[in-house]
Design an enzyme around this catalytic site. Sequence first.
Site, PDB file in Angstrom:
ATOM      1  N   LYS A   1      13.507  57.178  73.285  1.00 22.52           N
ATOM      2  CA  LYS A   1      13.025  55.850  72.904  1.00 22.52           C
ATOM      3  C   LYS A   1      11.909  55.411  73.847  1.00 22.52           C
ATOM      4  O   LYS A   1      12.132  55.239  75.047  1.00 22.52           O
ATOM      5  CB  LYS A   1      14.147  54.815  72.986  1.00 22.52           C
ATOM      6  CG  LYS A   1      13.706  53.464  72.413  1.00 22.52           C
ATOM      7  CD  LYS A   1      14.685  52.350  72.694  1.00 22.52           C
ATOM      8  CE  LYS A   1      14.456  51.691  74.023  1.00 22.52           C
ATOM      9  NZ  LYS A   1      13.133  51.060  74.166  1.00 22.52           N
TER      10      LYS A   1
ATOM     11  N   GLU B   1      15.178  57.148  87.345  1.00 27.36           N
ATOM     12  CA  GLU B   1      13.958  56.997  88.145  1.00 27.36           C
ATOM     13  C   GLU B   1      13.595  55.527  88.067  1.00 27.36           C
ATOM     14  O   GLU B   1      13.186  55.043  87.012  1.00 27.36           O
ATOM     15  CB  GLU B   1      12.867  57.916  87.575  1.00 27.36           C
ATOM     16  CG  GLU B   1      11.844  58.298  88.601  1.00 27.36           C
ATOM     17  CD  GLU B   1      10.693  57.330  88.612  1.00 27.36           C
ATOM     18  OE1 GLU B   1      10.786  56.333  89.360  1.00 27.36           O
ATOM     19  OE2 GLU B   1       9.724  57.558  87.881  1.00 27.36           O
TER      20      GLU B   1
ATOM     21  N   CYS C   1       5.580  52.979  89.558  1.00 26.01           N
ATOM     22  CA  CYS C   1       6.785  52.905  90.386  1.00 26.01           C
ATOM     23  C   CYS C   1       6.508  53.355  91.813  1.00 26.01           C
ATOM     24  O   CYS C   1       7.135  52.882  92.752  1.00 26.01           O
ATOM     25  CB  CYS C   1       7.899  53.740  89.764  1.00 26.01           C
ATOM     26  SG  CYS C   1       7.354  55.371  89.292  1.00 26.01           S
TER      27      CYS C   1
HETATM   28  P1  NAI Z   1      13.174  47.761  81.617  1.00 25.96           P
HETATM   29  O1  NAI Z   1      13.951  48.585  82.566  1.00 25.96           O
HETATM   30  O2  NAI Z   1      13.867  46.626  80.922  1.00 25.96           O
HETATM   31  O3  NAI Z   1      12.555  48.698  80.453  1.00 25.96           O
HETATM   32  C1  NAI Z   1      12.410  50.090  80.530  1.00 25.96           C
HETATM   33  C2  NAI Z   1      12.975  50.736  79.270  1.00 25.96           C
HETATM   34  O4  NAI Z   1      14.368  50.482  79.195  1.00 25.96           O
HETATM   35  C3  NAI Z   1      12.390  50.229  77.961  1.00 25.96           C
HETATM   36  O5  NAI Z   1      12.288  51.301  77.049  1.00 25.96           O
HETATM   37  C4  NAI Z   1      13.447  49.231  77.478  1.00 25.96           C
HETATM   38  O6  NAI Z   1      13.440  49.031  76.094  1.00 25.96           O
HETATM   39  C5  NAI Z   1      14.716  49.908  77.924  1.00 25.96           C
HETATM   40  N1  NAI Z   1      15.872  49.036  78.135  1.00 25.96           N
HETATM   41  C6  NAI Z   1      15.879  47.715  78.460  1.00 25.96           C
HETATM   42  N2  NAI Z   1      17.141  47.270  78.581  1.00 25.96           N
HETATM   43  C7  NAI Z   1      17.953  48.326  78.333  1.00 25.96           C
HETATM   44  C8  NAI Z   1      19.379  48.509  78.327  1.00 25.96           C
HETATM   45  N3  NAI Z   1      20.224  47.512  78.619  1.00 25.96           N
HETATM   46  N4  NAI Z   1      19.872  49.728  78.041  1.00 25.96           N
HETATM   47  C9  NAI Z   1      19.046  50.767  77.791  1.00 25.96           C
HETATM   48  N5  NAI Z   1      17.704  50.644  77.765  1.00 25.96           N
HETATM   49  C10 NAI Z   1      17.156  49.448  78.048  1.00 25.96           C
HETATM   50  O7  NAI Z   1      11.914  47.214  82.376  1.00 25.96           O
HETATM   51  P2  NAI Z   1      10.938  46.008  81.972  1.00 25.96           P
HETATM   52  O8  NAI Z   1      11.726  44.782  81.655  1.00 25.96           O
HETATM   53  O9  NAI Z   1      10.004  46.487  80.956  1.00 25.96           O
HETATM   54  O10 NAI Z   1      10.193  45.757  83.371  1.00 25.96           O
HETATM   55  C11 NAI Z   1      10.808  44.973  84.380  1.00 25.96           C
HETATM   56  C12 NAI Z   1      10.501  45.511  85.752  1.00 25.96           C
HETATM   57  O11 NAI Z   1      11.046  46.813  85.875  1.00 25.96           O
HETATM   58  C13 NAI Z   1       9.029  45.694  86.062  1.00 25.96           C
HETATM   59  O12 NAI Z   1       8.467  44.499  86.502  1.00 25.96           O
HETATM   60  C14 NAI Z   1       9.096  46.742  87.133  1.00 25.96           C
HETATM   61  O13 NAI Z   1       9.374  46.144  88.374  1.00 25.96           O
HETATM   62  C15 NAI Z   1      10.266  47.609  86.734  1.00 25.96           C
HETATM   63  N6  NAI Z   1       9.835  48.834  86.012  1.00 25.96           N
HETATM   64  C16 NAI Z   1       9.814  50.025  86.686  1.00 25.96           C
HETATM   65  C17 NAI Z   1       9.356  51.162  86.061  1.00 25.96           C
HETATM   66  C18 NAI Z   1       9.286  52.470  86.755  1.00 25.96           C
HETATM   67  O14 NAI Z   1       8.445  53.278  86.426  1.00 25.96           O
HETATM   68  N7  NAI Z   1      10.171  52.757  87.675  1.00 25.96           N
HETATM   69  C19 NAI Z   1       8.844  51.126  84.694  1.00 25.96           C
HETATM   70  C20 NAI Z   1       8.960  49.856  84.042  1.00 25.96           C
HETATM   71  C21 NAI Z   1       9.430  48.757  84.712  1.00 25.96           C
END
Ligand code: NAI
Length: 480
Positions: free
Chosen positions: A184, A258, A292
């Site tokens: 996804k 990650e 990240c």
């Molecule tokens: P998120 O962790 O909510 O989203 C990442 C993915 O997880 C998306 O595909 C989303 O649809 C999915 N997701 C969301 N809630 C879920 C759940 N309960 N169960 C399974 N999948 C779920 O991150 P978001 O809200 O887009 O960004 C928030 C913060 O997270 C950012 O400001 C940043 O600090 C961090 N982040 C870190 C990343 C990295 O590369 N380590 C990438 C994206 C965000």
Amino acid sequence: MATDWNLSPAPESTSHANIAKQYELFINGEFQKPISGKYFDTINPADETLLSSIAEAGDDDVDKAMKAAKAAHKSWSKISGKERGKYIYRIARMIQEKSREFAVIESLDGGKPIGESRDIDVPLAAAHFFYYAGWADKLDYAFPMRKPKSLGVAAQIIPWNFPLLMAAWKIAPALACGNTVVLKPAETTPLTALKLAEVIQEAGLPKGVVNIITGDGRTGAAMTAHPIPNKLAFTGSTPVGKSIYKAALEGNKKVTLELGGKAANIIFDDAPIEAAVEGIINGIYFNQGHVCCAGSRLFVQESVYEEVLAKLKKRIGNLIVGDPMDKNTDIGAINSKEQLHTINRYIEIGREEGAEIYQPECDLPTKGNWCRPTLFTNVAQSNRIAQEEIFGPVLAIQTFRTIDEVIDKANNTSYGLSAGVWTDKGSKIFQLTKALKAGVVWANTYNKFDPTSPFGGYKESGFGREGGMHGLEAYLKFTV
Ligand code: NAI
Ligand code: MG
């Protein structure tokens, strides 16, 4: 950013992008309408125009995708590694052939500068498929004493900062190891994963081996709670990562996470200063800081602080913020309104905490999500802007006197993904790579990625490694 992966000339216009008005779910080798009947919009964050309407997978759709992946695993896990490798190689070639289109779509959907999509994201995604194609028939050699076997179905959830590249990081090793996949993409950037689904269909991959479903966190949660997947792989925020860890525990599934980071970039007084300044700029402003491993904390040795600060201010004044489709752009659009709000909130917090802000003047487009490159000085170690992931173009600068002091400060965070060290002395590099609690430490460079190198973190940055031979272990079990 310097890269070895440049394979194609610049896309000149958006006419290279073939984006459908509506996308369905890619399940069992076919694009299928969602049982949920629901759709959501994906927009261009640079001008807020609608790009496409995207199917939203509900519980029944997730179930259908998982069942397709499970059925496909029976034969996919039994064909020879050589055959699997051929399919993966074919996907790599097709990404290369369509690299212009992938790059344009990536920048339209996510807001990143076209130069980055073209030179980094897309070629590196192809490189990951090439690399893991090569491993598919060598697993017995890689683990000679341990009898590797595929896990089964991998549920993979990826973020919006490197949409195609993260899909490649997840899918390529899973397939090489004989697993099938339900992936996804993030809700703000689904388009390149859906293009990849088209490639996978065209490459003739057996039905159900790769399923790509779209939706938000609810779809993601349904995937991780589903009984079929044997493996959960996630890149994203730390809180969601923790909820996925719980789902893995309850469902007895293997898991790799990650998560976030708050990387220290450290400049010693004996560093090549010009190169270091470029590395700092790249470290924090690359991909709008939606990285990240972004070098979001800078530590400068006191004796060169004034010089480094003056150079940094001058350099950020020259960064071009604006149209992601312009090949001269350095900083594109912030991926979403929500993320822009988060970044702006942290900028306010920095001011409230008493740090001193510097932002160069620049004209920003009237529509879309924009943030000027920002740096904070007079930052205290306990400040939230020095501790929490901002995920935007915001740098927090501190100084240090001794090597022990900087090691303490750099490690004083809940994260442990990456770090950068700038010095002329090899001995300092060795000392720091050992002392820094970070999965990746770059020396006199930053943000270098290669499919042969493992990547992953410690502490709240997650666990498990992606890339290299280490990336195979995440998708295998060992019968001995
Ligand atoms: P998120 O962790 O909510 O989203 C990442 C993915 O997880 C998306 O595909 C989303 O649809 C999915 N997701 C969301 N809630 C879920 C759940 N309960 N169960 C399974 N999948 C779920 O991150 P978001 O809200 O887009 O960004 C928030 C913060 O997270 C950012 O400001 C940043 O600090 C961090 N982040 C870190 C990343 C990295 O590369 N380590 C990438 C994206 C965000
Ligand atoms: Mg979008």
